[in-house]
Design an enzyme around this catalytic site. Structure first.
Site, PDB file in Angstrom:
ATOM      1  N   ASP A   8      -4.393 -24.577  33.828  1.00  0.00           N
ATOM      2  CA  ASP A   8      -5.253 -23.413  33.973  1.00  0.00           C
ATOM      3  C   ASP A   8      -4.468 -22.215  34.500  1.00  0.00           C
ATOM      4  O   ASP A   8      -3.425 -21.882  33.961  1.00  0.00           O
ATOM      5  CB  ASP A   8      -6.472 -23.740  34.841  1.00  0.00           C
ATOM      6  CG  ASP A   8      -7.647 -22.824  34.506  1.00  0.00           C
ATOM      7  OD1 ASP A   8      -7.804 -22.485  33.323  1.00  0.00           O
ATOM      8  OD2 ASP A   8      -8.387 -22.442  35.416  1.00  0.00           O
ATOM      9  N   ARG A  18      -2.508 -13.283  29.667  1.00  0.00           N
ATOM     10  CA  ARG A  18      -3.286 -12.997  30.876  1.00  0.00           C
ATOM     11  C   ARG A  18      -2.399 -12.462  32.002  1.00  0.00           C
ATOM     12  O   ARG A  18      -2.228 -13.085  33.035  1.00  0.00           O
ATOM     13  CB  ARG A  18      -4.058 -14.232  31.346  1.00  0.00           C
ATOM     14  CG  ARG A  18      -5.072 -14.727  30.332  1.00  0.00           C
ATOM     15  CD  ARG A  18      -5.879 -15.897  30.853  1.00  0.00           C
ATOM     16  NE  ARG A  18      -6.859 -16.350  29.873  1.00  0.00           N
ATOM     17  CZ  ARG A  18      -7.679 -17.382  30.043  1.00  0.00           C
ATOM     18  NH1 ARG A  18      -7.639 -18.075  31.158  1.00  0.00           N
ATOM     19  NH2 ARG A  18      -8.532 -17.727  29.101  1.00  0.00           N
ATOM     20  N   ASP A  71      -5.658 -24.825  38.996  1.00  0.00           N
ATOM     21  CA  ASP A  71      -5.121 -23.535  39.455  1.00  0.00           C
ATOM     22  C   ASP A  71      -4.158 -23.730  40.627  1.00  0.00           C
ATOM     23  O   ASP A  71      -4.387 -24.568  41.506  1.00  0.00           O
ATOM     24  CB  ASP A  71      -6.248 -22.618  39.934  1.00  0.00           C
ATOM     25  CG  ASP A  71      -7.181 -22.178  38.817  1.00  0.00           C
ATOM     26  OD1 ASP A  71      -6.740 -22.185  37.656  1.00  0.00           O
ATOM     27  OD2 ASP A  71      -8.330 -21.827  39.121  1.00  0.00           O
ATOM     28  N   ASP A  88      -6.012 -16.926  39.873  1.00  0.00           N
ATOM     29  CA  ASP A  88      -7.237 -16.471  39.213  1.00  0.00           C
ATOM     30  C   ASP A  88      -8.221 -15.926  40.242  1.00  0.00           C
ATOM     31  O   ASP A  88      -8.232 -16.379  41.402  1.00  0.00           O
ATOM     32  CB  ASP A  88      -7.911 -17.618  38.458  1.00  0.00           C
ATOM     33  CG  ASP A  88      -7.173 -17.998  37.179  1.00  0.00           C
ATOM     34  OD1 ASP A  88      -6.173 -17.333  36.842  1.00  0.00           O
ATOM     35  OD2 ASP A  88      -7.591 -18.975  36.517  1.00  0.00           O
TER      36      ASP A  88
END
Length: 367
Positions: free
Chosen positions: A207, A260, A175, A211
């Site tokens: 990834d 996403r 991330d 997040d």
């Protein structure tokens, strides 16, 4: 502490105290120290680390203004860092700091992770502050601001096989920014990217870009540029991770991302005035009972701009959005109702104004 200015080799270096720089109407602290040493200055109570004295369109808004507000390291001293070691030292400290980041800080091919403690502002200087292969972890902390920084993990080659049987970058779990159980965060005027998902086909390699998991809430992500990546924002790590999260995404530019944007499990979110361009998987994905207010965005060449897929149904109130050359789910109806607890007067604008504003003002070097 004195600050340094270098001159040509025709004479000795001159030491003198530097006055603060004015950038975009906001005093941002002192000039960089000589060499790689970090420097500290006394706190300046007029320094608007919250962005409050900037143009109205850049002022902090959204859920990060609730729950006592988000001021970052405004109560502490200002330091300027140029090395990974200095960044790790000041970011992890229990002391409040405004940490100004100059130039490129790299994690090399192994990559690196920086743990950010509570009451911190990480602020890029100018348009060249770059965390290259360096991810941020904000875990069980509160009151953090990240502004005017560029991020990528695409220079990292150290990987391990994940639970899906795919290689994934080890540093920071791949991330750029990972948030766990943290409150009152503002991520603003940043840039996040990796590689074109058409040519880099492993969806798990890097990834997420930003997040958030667990009880993370009261978060605003604004005026940032996200591009060339598979999975942008995973909000909630599994269907059982359906905490009452509260997040705002506004005036962000999303380009060439697969999905996403965000993928949002449980809780509530406000998604407004963003520009989505060339999204090949799905856009805003409300899941597991979430209620998302999706208004006055522009979706261009997007598959399933607003949808619920991959798990239990989520809901939305969608209005004022533009769908240009899109396919799939393009709702103009309300399946839930969300009244946000903050004012949007002067910030929420018609969709017709969004594309120009976002493409010219989102990202680094725009403050």
């Amino acid at each position: 502490m004195r600050h340094c200015f270098s001159r040509p080799a025709t004479g000795p270096a001159i030491l003198r105290t530097a006055r603060t720089l004015l950038l975009g109407g906001a005093l941002l602290g002192s000039l960089a120290a000589c060499g790689s040493k970090a420097k500290t200055t006394d706190p300046d109570p007029t320094t608007p680390d919250t962005g409050a004295n900037e143009p109205a369109i850049f002022a902090q808004t959204g859920f990060s203004t609730q729950n006592g507000g988000t001021t970052g390291g405004a109560s502490g001293s200002t330091v300027t860092v140029r090395t990974l070691a200095d960044l790790q030292q000041y970011a992890s400290s229990a002391t409040p700091y405004v940490i100004k980041i100059e130039g490129t800080i790299t994690g090399g091919t192994q990559g690196a992770s920086v743990s950010v403690n509570s009451n911190k502002t990480l602020l890029g200087v100018g348009s060249t502050a770059f965390l290259e292969g360096v991810g941020l972890t904000i875990s069980n902390k509160r009151n953090v601001i990240v502004r005017n920084l560029k991020f990528t993990m695409s220079t990292v080659t150290r990987t391990a096989i994940n639970d899906e049987g795919r290689p994934q970058v080890v540093a920071n779990d791949g991330d750029c920014v990972t948030i766990e159980g943290s409150q009152n965060l503002w991520i603003d005027h940043c840039e996040f990217y990796n590689l074109d998902p058409v040519t880099q086909t492993n969806q798990d390699l890097y990834d997420g870009l930003v997040d958030a998991k667990g009880s993370s809430q009261y978060i605003t992500v604004s005026w940032s540029y996200f591009h060339d990546h598979h999975k942008c924002h995973l909000i909630g790590s599994s269907d059982s991770d359906n905490a009452d999260r509260k997040m705002t995404f506004h005036h962000n530019y999303y380009s060439n991302i697969k999905e996403r944007l965000p993928s949002y499990r449980g809780g509530t979110a406000h998604v407004f005035n963003n520009y989505f361009k060339h999204v090949t998987g799905s856009g805003v994905n409300s899941r597991v009972g979430a209620c998302l207010l999706v208004e006055n965005n522009v979706f261009e060449d997007v598959r399933d701009p607003v949808t619920s897929k991959n798990s239990a149904l989520g809901y939305w109130s969608a209005s004022g959005n533009q769908y240009l050359s899109c396919t799939g789910s393009q709702p103009t109806n309300a399946a839930c109702t969300l009244a946000v607890p903050y004012a949007t007067t002067g910030v929420l604008t018609p969709a017709a104004e969004v594309k120009d504003a976002v493409t010219t003002k989102a990202g680094v070097g725009k403050l």
